[in-house]
Design a protein around this motif. Structure first.
Motif, PDB file in Angstrom:
ATOM      1  N   MET A   1       0.827  -1.178   0.000  1.00  0.00           N
ATOM      2  CA  MET A   1       0.000   0.000   0.000  1.00  0.00           C
ATOM      3  C   MET A   1       0.876   1.248   0.000  1.00  0.00           C
ATOM      4  SD  MET A   1      -3.273   0.130   2.519  1.00  0.00           S
ATOM      5  CE  MET A   1      -4.009  -1.478   2.440  1.00  0.00           C
ATOM      6  N   TYR A   2       0.518   2.254  -0.768  1.00  0.00           N
ATOM      7  CA  TYR A   2       1.263   3.506  -0.767  1.00  0.00           C
ATOM      8  C   TYR A   2       1.014   4.248   0.529  1.00  0.00           C
ATOM      9  CZ  TYR A   2       2.145   2.828  -5.706  1.00  0.00           C
ATOM     10  OH  TYR A   2       2.567   2.323  -6.901  1.00  0.00           O
ATOM     11  N   ASN A   3       1.946   5.135   0.869  1.00  0.00           N
ATOM     12  CA  ASN A   3       1.856   5.873   2.138  1.00  0.00           C
ATOM     13  C   ASN A   3       0.556   6.641   2.288  1.00  0.00           C
ATOM     14  OD1 ASN A   3       4.309   4.995   3.095  1.00  0.00           O
ATOM     15  ND2 ASN A   3       5.427   6.709   2.228  1.00  0.00           N
ATOM     16  N   ASN A   4       0.180   7.409   1.270  1.00  0.00           N
ATOM     17  CA  ASN A   4      -1.045   8.200   1.362  1.00  0.00           C
ATOM     18  C   ASN A   4      -2.269   7.314   1.455  1.00  0.00           C
ATOM     19  OD1 ASN A   4       0.294  10.636   1.304  1.00  0.00           O
ATOM     20  ND2 ASN A   4       0.165  10.845  -0.905  1.00  0.00           N
ATOM     21  N   THR A   5      -2.292   6.230   0.717  1.00  0.00           N
ATOM     22  CA  THR A   5      -3.419   5.303   0.765  1.00  0.00           C
ATOM     23  C   THR A   5      -3.513   4.666   2.141  1.00  0.00           C
ATOM     24  OG1 THR A   5      -3.123   4.849  -1.588  1.00  0.00           O
ATOM     25  CG2 THR A   5      -4.465   3.289  -0.339  1.00  0.00           C
ATOM     26  N   LEU A   6      -2.382   4.269   2.681  1.00  0.00           N
ATOM     27  CA  LEU A   6      -2.355   3.662   4.003  1.00  0.00           C
ATOM     28  C   LEU A   6      -2.841   4.658   5.054  1.00  0.00           C
ATOM     29  CD1 LEU A   6      -1.698   1.150   5.604  1.00  0.00           C
ATOM     30  CD2 LEU A   6       0.664   1.901   5.711  1.00  0.00           C
ATOM     31  N   ASN A   7      -2.368   5.877   4.997  1.00  0.00           N
ATOM     32  CA  ASN A   7      -2.838   6.905   5.933  1.00  0.00           C
ATOM     33  C   ASN A   7      -4.343   7.099   5.809  1.00  0.00           C
ATOM     34  OD1 ASN A   7      -0.217   7.292   6.783  1.00  0.00           O
ATOM     35  ND2 ASN A   7       0.076   9.187   5.650  1.00  0.00           N
ATOM     36  N   HIS A   8      -4.830   7.141   4.583  1.00  0.00           N
ATOM     37  CA  HIS A   8      -6.261   7.313   4.331  1.00  0.00           C
ATOM     38  C   HIS A   8      -7.053   6.152   4.934  1.00  0.00           C
ATOM     39  CE1 HIS A   8      -9.947   8.462   2.343  1.00  0.00           C
ATOM     40  NE2 HIS A   8     -10.038   7.246   1.850  1.00  0.00           N
ATOM     41  N   GLU A   9      -6.559   4.940   4.749  1.00  0.00           N
ATOM     42  CA  GLU A   9      -7.251   3.762   5.290  1.00  0.00           C
ATOM     43  C   GLU A   9      -7.270   3.772   6.814  1.00  0.00           C
ATOM     44  OE1 GLU A   9      -9.059   1.438   3.658  1.00  0.00           O
ATOM     45  OE2 GLU A   9      -8.701   2.724   1.908  1.00  0.00           O
ATOM     46  N   ILE A  10      -6.173   4.193   7.428  1.00  0.00           N
ATOM     47  CA  ILE A  10      -6.126   4.282   8.891  1.00  0.00           C
ATOM     48  C   ILE A  10      -7.143   5.305   9.377  1.00  0.00           C
ATOM     49  CG2 ILE A  10      -4.706   5.042  10.848  1.00  0.00           C
ATOM     50  CD1 ILE A  10      -2.291   3.763   9.379  1.00  0.00           C
ATOM     51  N   LEU A  11      -7.161   6.473   8.749  1.00  0.00           N
ATOM     52  CA  LEU A  11      -8.105   7.511   9.150  1.00  0.00           C
ATOM     53  C   LEU A  11      -9.550   7.076   8.932  1.00  0.00           C
ATOM     54  CD1 LEU A  11      -6.239  10.676   7.835  1.00  0.00           C
ATOM     55  CD2 LEU A  11      -6.522   9.947  10.214  1.00  0.00           C
ATOM     56  N   LYS A  12      -9.784   6.361   7.862  1.00  0.00           N
ATOM     57  CA  LYS A  12     -11.132   5.856   7.566  1.00  0.00           C
ATOM     58  C   LYS A  12     -11.596   4.896   8.665  1.00  0.00           C
ATOM     59  CE  LYS A  12     -13.554   3.247   3.993  1.00  0.00           C
ATOM     60  NZ  LYS A  12     -13.372   2.535   2.727  1.00  0.00           N
ATOM     61  N   LEU A  13     -10.720   3.983   9.069  1.00  0.00           N
ATOM     62  CA  LEU A  13     -11.059   3.046  10.147  1.00  0.00           C
ATOM     63  C   LEU A  13     -11.357   3.780  11.447  1.00  0.00           C
ATOM     64  CD1 LEU A  13      -8.515   0.142   9.540  1.00  0.00           C
ATOM     65  CD2 LEU A  13     -11.011  -0.007   9.419  1.00  0.00           C
ATOM     66  N   ILE A  14     -10.552   4.788  11.760  1.00  0.00           N
ATOM     67  CA  ILE A  14     -10.757   5.549  12.997  1.00  0.00           C
ATOM     68  C   ILE A  14     -12.066   6.320  12.938  1.00  0.00           C
ATOM     69  CG2 ILE A  14      -9.868   7.485  14.368  1.00  0.00           C
ATOM     70  CD1 ILE A  14      -7.032   6.450  13.644  1.00  0.00           C
ATOM     71  N   LYS A  15     -12.396   6.868  11.778  1.00  0.00           N
ATOM     72  CA  LYS A  15     -13.655   7.608  11.633  1.00  0.00           C
ATOM     73  C   LYS A  15     -14.850   6.675  11.789  1.00  0.00           C
ATOM     74  CE  LYS A  15     -16.054  10.824   8.616  1.00  0.00           C
ATOM     75  NZ  LYS A  15     -16.048  11.515   7.329  1.00  0.00           N
TER      76      LYS A  15
END
Length: 170
Positions: free
Chosen positions: A1-15
């Motif tokens: 996973m690319y860095n930005n995609t991974l960050n986005h996925e982490i934030l999505k899970l937290i939301k």
């Protein structure tokens, strides 16, 4: 996973699940818990990020220390092939581009960054070993926001970095 995609996925899970643990995020995304912790720390870091593009010789270790002492988040990349990708991934607030120590034409890298719709807005300060008018003209024609020749006074460089960052926020 690319860095930005991974960050986005982490934030999505937290939301979606505000109480989700770092362990469950790691399990869901198939990454290590340490990777999740590091990403969350980066996402919480609100300091201005400076990307130094240069070969990392002693001057740049000193520069990094000076900038970190000013509470900047400093990232370094020495390979021009990685430089463009690093800018896209790191999304720095300013790039310090050493035209002499990259394995490619620093002025061309500046042109490419300024032509890229994903990062054209990032200010670039060109550092050059040669104190020649042609270099400063070439830097500004390639899209640089500022130019300074090395060796430079670290107080002046820090002041210029601060000025360019303030100007970019207007």
């Amino acid at each position: 996973m690319y860095n930005n995609t991974l960050n986005h996925e982490i934030l999505k899970l937290i939301k979606e699940q505000p109480e989700i643990s770092e362990k469950n995020i790691a399990r869901t995304l198939s990454i290590t818990e340490d990777a999740v912790k590091a990403r969350l720390a980066d996402l919480r870091d609100v300091r201005d990020k400076i990307l130094i593009m240069g070969n990392g010789h002693n001057n740049y270790h000193n520069l990094r220390n000076e900038l970190e002492a000013e509470n900047y988040n400093v990232v370094n990349v020495s390979d021009a092939l990685l430089a463009l990708e690093t800018v896209k991934e790191e999304r720095p607030d300013i790039v310090l581009l050493d035209t002499a120590s990259l394995n490619a034409d620093g002025f061309e890298i500046c042109r490419q960054l300024k032509a890229n719709p994903k990062c054209w807005w990032i200010p670039i300060m060109v550092l050059s070993e040669r104190n020649k008018a042609e270099d400063s003209i070439k830097a500004f024609k390639s899209g640089a926001d500022d130019f300074i020749s090395t060796p430079f006074n670290t107080l002046e460089l820090r002041a210029r970095v601060g000025m360019v960052l303030r100007r970019s926020r207007i």
